[in-house]
Design a protein around this motif. Structure first.
Motif, PDB file in Angstrom:
ATOM      1  N   GLY A 129       0.817  -1.208   0.000  1.00  7.78           N
ATOM      2  CA  GLY A 129       0.000   0.000   0.000  1.00  7.78           C
ATOM      3  C   GLY A 129       0.848   1.254   0.000  1.00  7.78           C
ATOM      4  O   GLY A 129       0.414   2.313  -0.455  1.00  7.78           O
ATOM      5  N   THR A 130       2.056   1.168   0.538  1.00 13.70           N
ATOM      6  CA  THR A 130       3.038   2.246   0.505  1.00 13.70           C
ATOM      7  C   THR A 130       4.385   1.639   0.121  1.00 13.70           C
ATOM      8  O   THR A 130       4.519   0.415   0.033  1.00 13.70           O
TER       9      THR A 130
ATOM     10  N   ARG B 227       0.575   9.929  -8.163  1.00  8.54           N
ATOM     11  CA  ARG B 227       1.120   8.670  -7.650  1.00  8.54           C
ATOM     12  C   ARG B 227       0.828   7.486  -8.573  1.00  8.54           C
ATOM     13  O   ARG B 227       1.191   6.358  -8.255  1.00  8.54           O
ATOM     14  N   HIS B 228       0.176   7.756  -9.734  1.00  7.37           N
ATOM     15  CA  HIS B 228      -0.151   6.681 -10.666  1.00  7.37           C
ATOM     16  C   HIS B 228       1.128   6.138 -11.296  1.00  7.37           C
ATOM     17  O   HIS B 228       2.089   6.855 -11.545  1.00  7.37           O
TER      18      HIS B 228
ATOM     19  N   PRO C 187      -2.975   4.572  -6.318  1.00  8.18           N
ATOM     20  CA  PRO C 187      -4.379   4.987  -6.376  1.00  8.18           C
ATOM     21  C   PRO C 187      -5.160   4.118  -7.352  1.00  8.18           C
ATOM     22  O   PRO C 187      -4.598   3.197  -7.941  1.00  8.18           O
ATOM     23  N   ASP C 188      -6.438   4.433  -7.519  1.00  7.47           N
ATOM     24  CA  ASP C 188      -7.262   3.666  -8.451  1.00  7.47           C
ATOM     25  C   ASP C 188      -6.619   3.665  -9.840  1.00  7.47           C
ATOM     26  O   ASP C 188      -6.137   4.698 -10.307  1.00  7.47           O
TER      27      ASP C 188
ATOM     28  N   GLU D  11      -1.125  -5.507   2.513  1.00  3.85           N
ATOM     29  CA  GLU D  11      -2.264  -5.343   1.610  1.00  3.85           C
ATOM     30  C   GLU D  11      -2.043  -4.217   0.608  1.00  3.85           C
ATOM     31  O   GLU D  11      -1.260  -3.319   0.824  1.00  3.85           O
ATOM     32  N   ARG D  12      -2.748  -4.325  -0.512  1.00  2.00           N
ATOM     33  CA  ARG D  12      -2.818  -3.331  -1.586  1.00  2.00           C
ATOM     34  C   ARG D  12      -1.525  -3.260  -2.396  1.00  2.00           C
ATOM     35  O   ARG D  12      -0.502  -3.853  -2.022  1.00  2.00           O
ATOM     36  N   THR D  13      -1.605  -2.515  -3.520  1.00  2.00           N
ATOM     37  CA  THR D  13      -0.472  -2.431  -4.447  1.00  2.00           C
ATOM     38  C   THR D  13      -0.343  -1.011  -4.972  1.00  2.00           C
ATOM     39  O   THR D  13      -1.199  -0.550  -5.735  1.00  2.00           O
TER      40      THR D  13
END
Length: 333
Positions: free
Chosen positions: A138-139, A217-218, A208-209, A164-166
């Protein structure tokens, strides 16, 4: 080999002198043959010279002429492309450590295979290169700032923790900051050392999405920034289209979630940044990718002196010519 591949091409002009010497020798031999034919009594000629001169009498002069040719080429300073290890470069390995790395579609798991291949990459990279390690979920975090100490990088790879997250864009941006920090510390040059980011990911960006393509941040925005800084991002899409992981639920159960690789996004990051795209689904394939990157990153191709073989050929040919002349004729040509 063109004239531009010699450091002193003026010496090649001496080949014309050698050619004249060879023609002179041929003319001298032809003249001798004509004088022999002027004998009116062939029977008397056969008594005086019962054996015709052997072809081998020409070998010493041929070898000596070749020796002069080889030596002339050596004196002209031929050059050739040579691979030279880089001693002033920075590489940051950026690894995806999201929960999808638990998938076992790559045996025994994506994480274990990625760790093994990454350590082999660190071990095989030429010693003079500064290697750093960034991980992201996530970060993103800098686990090891670029250094020539491979032990610290391998130890950090062994201690990777999943989350979690990417946030792929965060991983690229953090690597860029790490490279710039090292360049400012090193200083002492008008231009920063060449740098490369090696990004290994096994899935799609979630932070982000992915559709928010204008977010700073994409991953695509980060790739374009890397391009402006002349730091290519070589991407490795690692895993398969059928990988799954079990995600715990609050009620104690689990949900099986599909975690397929995102080849298209990884290829686009490479294209936008000026890097190369690779895909791998096994330890062997991933190791081959890292081997290719080691070759590309660890060495640079330069033109170096290639005269030594020509000088050796010239010396050998001249030496053999003298030995043959003394053996066959007991004198030098």
């Amino acid at each position: 080999m063109s004239i531009s591949n010699f450091t002193a091409p003026v010496w090649l002009g001496f080949l014309a002198v050698i050619l004249l010497l060879a023609l002179g020798y041929l003319l001298a031999q032809r003249s001798k043959h004509r004088h022999m034919l002027r004998f009116s009594n062939m029977e008397q000629l056969e008594k005086v010279a019962p054996q015709r001169p052997s072809f081998w009498r020409h070998v010493p002069i041929v070898l000596l002429i070749l020796g002069m040719v080889f030596s002339t080429i050596g004196a002209a300073g031929p050059t050739a492309e040579q691979k030279v290890p880089r001693n002033r470069a920075t590489v940051v390995l950026v690894m995806d450590v999201s929960l999808s790395m638990e998938a076992t579609d790559v045996s025994p798991s994506r994480l274990e295979v990625a760790q093994q291949a990454a350590k082999d990459f660190a071990e095989g990279l030429t010693p003079g290169i500064n290697l750093g390690l960034v991980t992201y979920a996530g970060t993103a975090s800098v686990l090891v700032s670029p250094t020539t100490d491979r032990g610290s990088v391998k130890a950090a790879i062994d201690n990777i923790k999943l989350a979690e997250r990417t946030a792929t864009g965060e991983g690229i941006l953090t690597a860029l900051q790490s490279i710039e920090t090292l360049a400012s510390v090193l200083g002492g040059s008008e231009t920063p050392p060449p740098a490369r980011i090696v990004l290994m990911s096994d899935g799609k960006q979630t932070v982000p999405d992915f559709e928010d393509v204008d977010n700073p941040r994409h991953e695509f925005v980060a790739a374009r920034l890397a391009k402006t800084k002349k730091i290519p991002v070589s991407t490795i899409s690692f895993g398969t289209k059928w990988g799954t992981v079990d995600i715990p639920r609050d009620d104690g159960g689990t949900d099986r979630v599909k975690v397929e690789v995102d080849d298209e996004a990884m290829q686009e990051i490479a294209n936008l940044s000026g890097g190369d795209f690779y895909s791998a689904a096994t330890l062997q394939e991933l190791s081959r990718v890292y081997d290719t990157l080691e070759e590309q990153i660890g060495y640079e191709t330069t033109r170096g002196d290639a005269s030594r073989p020509w000088w050796l050929l010239g010396l050998l040919s001249t030496f053999v010519g003298i030995v043959v002349a003394l053996a066959l004729r007991q004198r030098l040509p």
